[in-house]
Write a protein that holds these residues in place. Structure first.
Motif, mmCIF file in Angstrom:
data_model
loop_
_atom_site.group_PDB
_atom_site.id
_atom_site.type_symbol
_atom_site.label_atom_id
_atom_site.label_comp_id
_atom_site.label_asym_id
_atom_site.label_seq_id
_atom_site.Cartn_x
_atom_site.Cartn_y
_atom_site.Cartn_z
ATOM 1 N N SER A 11 0.549 -1.510 1.909
ATOM 2 C CA SER A 11 1.577 -1.474 0.861
ATOM 3 C C SER A 11 1.031 -0.753 -0.372
ATOM 4 O O SER A 11 -0.185 -0.682 -0.559
ATOM 5 C CB SER A 11 1.962 -2.895 0.475
ATOM 6 O OG SER A 11 0.879 -3.491 -0.211
ATOM 7 N N ARG A 13 0.951 -1.931 -3.168
ATOM 8 C CA ARG A 13 0.199 -2.964 -3.896
ATOM 9 C C ARG A 13 -1.255 -3.008 -3.416
ATOM 10 O O ARG A 13 -2.183 -3.102 -4.216
ATOM 11 C CB ARG A 13 0.870 -4.316 -3.668
ATOM 12 C CG ARG A 13 0.322 -5.383 -4.530
ATOM 13 C CD ARG A 13 1.074 -6.672 -4.386
ATOM 14 N NE ARG A 13 2.263 -6.711 -5.192
ATOM 15 C CZ ARG A 13 3.499 -6.803 -4.722
ATOM 16 N NH1 ARG A 13 3.714 -6.859 -3.423
ATOM 17 N NH2 ARG A 13 4.520 -6.850 -5.525
ATOM 18 N N THR A 16 -3.404 -0.389 -4.984
ATOM 19 C CA THR A 16 -3.781 -0.496 -6.400
ATOM 20 C C THR A 16 -4.974 -1.438 -6.577
ATOM 21 O O THR A 16 -5.605 -1.463 -7.614
ATOM 22 C CB THR A 16 -2.651 -1.057 -7.294
ATOM 23 O OG1 THR A 16 -2.408 -2.407 -6.933
ATOM 24 C CG2 THR A 16 -1.387 -0.235 -7.193
ATOM 25 N N LYS A 139 -1.232 -4.494 -12.576
ATOM 26 C CA LYS A 139 -0.874 -3.484 -11.563
ATOM 27 C C LYS A 139 -0.369 -4.174 -10.292
ATOM 28 O O LYS A 139 0.557 -3.709 -9.640
ATOM 29 C CB LYS A 139 -2.092 -2.628 -11.228
ATOM 30 C CG LYS A 139 -2.434 -1.620 -12.302
ATOM 31 C CD LYS A 139 -3.545 -0.732 -11.773
ATOM 32 C CE LYS A 139 -4.005 0.271 -12.788
ATOM 33 N NZ LYS A 139 -5.296 0.866 -12.397
ATOM 34 N N PHE A 140 -1.004 -5.286 -9.955
ATOM 35 C CA PHE A 140 -0.616 -6.045 -8.762
ATOM 36 C C PHE A 140 0.841 -6.512 -8.867
ATOM 37 O O PHE A 140 1.573 -6.565 -7.884
ATOM 38 C CB PHE A 140 -1.564 -7.241 -8.627
ATOM 39 C CG PHE A 140 -1.500 -7.934 -7.306
ATOM 40 C CD1 PHE A 140 -1.919 -7.283 -6.154
ATOM 41 C CD2 PHE A 140 -1.049 -9.241 -7.213
ATOM 42 C CE1 PHE A 140 -1.866 -7.915 -4.925
ATOM 43 C CE2 PHE A 140 -0.995 -9.886 -5.985
ATOM 44 C CZ PHE A 140 -1.409 -9.209 -4.841
ATOM 45 N N GLN A 142 3.028 -4.871 -10.286
ATOM 46 C CA GLN A 142 3.765 -3.612 -10.390
ATOM 47 C C GLN A 142 4.255 -3.308 -11.797
ATOM 48 O O GLN A 142 5.257 -2.629 -12.006
ATOM 49 C CB GLN A 142 4.905 -3.566 -9.362
ATOM 50 C CG GLN A 142 4.329 -3.711 -7.944
ATOM 51 C CD GLN A 142 5.347 -3.542 -6.857
ATOM 52 O OE1 GLN A 142 6.428 -4.119 -6.914
ATOM 53 N NE2 GLN A 142 5.009 -2.752 -5.864
#
Ligand SMILES: Cc1ncc(COP(=O)(O)O)c(C=O)c1O
Length: 403
Positions: A11, A13, A16, A139-140, A142
């Motif tokens: 993904s 995610r 990142t 970041k996780f 988003q």
């Protein structure tokens, strides 16, 4: 037939999530030691002391008394109440037990808080230097991490006007970490009052106040952001047992927040892992209610090491260092040494500098790039005085040999 490639399934995610410089330096240290090299490591941010005996005994009793089952998602009621009481009496934060949510480490509590508030398109402002997980957790979720830099001449605390300039209509969270990892800086009451003014001017903004180093304070005053007038409703307070009580491996932390946010954090906790470890929560009750002499003797040991580290770093011409009023970290600015040569090879960045110090001088430190501050390096003095002295000597020899 084409071979199945599971990496194509990952993904956005997952891509990142970066393992980070601390893990990289620790691994390199292990690899070099396995090859027989003599390495002194000041990379890891964890107490070198064992957990105090009364806490270990309480965990053993809990195991023997059947506390081996699932815990309620937000934590056992006794511990939520004990934490609320601690926050009221020690920190001036008027929380009730319903505001408190336990997690498997403060790291998870931070993720719960960020996931509860931040979604795609939302922004979080993070003063730098910052602890690595803040950027990662945003970041996780988003969201967008907006970094506000500061340097050694500012004691690594960006002025409030610079923080204000980073706030947009999409900003929902502002991170404050006092005392700070990686700098050891402590925000004063006056500085936090200026931040509170800023928060009042932005009605959609919440502060995430990470106070995990509160018990490792040498100079000045510990001020909890949520204790400032009107700020309790605007704050998520984060804390945990890892640092002050030397309980890193036990994995227990918590967040306290206004009820809707606390309930949302408990839902995150429920999806990701269910309630935190039951017998560890029993041990944490002993940590809060029991004698604090273990905590105090660790603080005194860190304080003596802080003096040693400051003296050693100040003696290296070219190194710039801010005061270290708290924590077990030093964060010297080494920009004077960048662009210099080791043999034929120019060292341009602190990543290259740390790699070279490790490989050529046997001292393992963390480059400031990991913390959003590329001109500095982090030393953790959660290590013996003998190791600290050896590391300082190796650092000095390495830096002064650069041409
Ligand atoms: C500033 C800060 N917050 C939170 C944590 C996470 O602590 P825990 O071990 O409770 O997950 C750390 C650990 O290094 C830290 O430095």
């Amino acid at each position: 037939m084409k071979q199945f490639d599971s990496s194509a399934l990952l993904s956005p995610r997952a891509s990142t999530a970066d393992e980070g410089a601390i893990i990289r330096m620790s691994q390199k240290t292990r690899d070099l030691r396995a090859l027989g090299h003599d390495i002194v490591s000041l990379t890891i941010g964890e107490p070198d002391f064992d957990t105090p005996l009364n806490i270990r005994d309480a965990a053993k009793d809990a195991l023997d008394n059947g506390f081996t089952h699932y815990s309620p998602v937000a934590g056992i009621p006794e511990l939520r109440e004990a934490i609320a009481q601690k926050l009221r009496t020690e920190n001036g934060l008027n929380y009730q037990s319903a505001n408190v949510v336990l997690a498997n480490g403060t790291k998870q509590a931070i993720s719960n808080a960020v996931l509860a508030i931040i979604g795609p398109g939302d922004e979080a402002v993070i003063p730098a230097p910052f602890w690595v997980s803040y950027e990662g957790s945003v970041k996780f979720a988003q969201g967008k991490a907006v970094i506000v830099p500061s340097d050694v001449s500012e004691n690594y605390k960006p002025p409030v006007a610079r923080i204000a300039a980073a706030i947009t209509p999409a900003t929902k969270l502002l991170f404050i970490n006092s005392p700070s990892n990686p700098t050891g800086a402590v925000w004063t009451r006056a500085e936090l009052e200026q931040i509170a003014e800023l928060v009042r001017a932005h009605p959609k903004l919440m502060v995430l106040s990470d106070e995990i180093y509160e018990y490792i304070l040498f100079d000045g005053e510990m001020v909890s952001f949520g204790s400032l007038p009107g700020m309790l409703e605007r704050t998520i307070t984060l804390n945990g047992f890892s640092k002050g009580f030397a309980m890193t491996g036990w994995r227990l932390g918590y967040a306290a927040a206004p009820l809707p946010v606390a309930q949302a954090m408990a839902r995150m906790q429920s999806i990701i892992s269910a309630g935190a470890n039951q017998f560890v929560q029993r041990a944490a009750l002993a940590a809060l209610h029991g004698p604090r002499d273990g905590v105090e003797s660790m603080r005194l040991a860190y304080s003596a090491r802080r003096d040693l580290v400051l003296k050693g770093l100040r003696a290296i011409a070219g190194v710039q260092i801010a005061p270290i009023p708290a924590t077990f970290y030093a964060f010297p600015d080494v920009s004077a040494f960048l662009g210099r040569k080791a043999g034929n090879h120019v060292i341009e960045t602190t990543d290259q500098l740390c790699d070279w110090l490790l490989e050529s001088h046997g001292v393992s430190l963390v480059p400031g790039t990991a913390f959003g501050a590329p001109h500095s390096i982090r030393l953790s003095f959660a290590a013996s005085e003998a190791d600290i002295k050896k590391a300082l000597l190796r650092l000095e020899q390495g830096l002064l040999s650069l041409k």
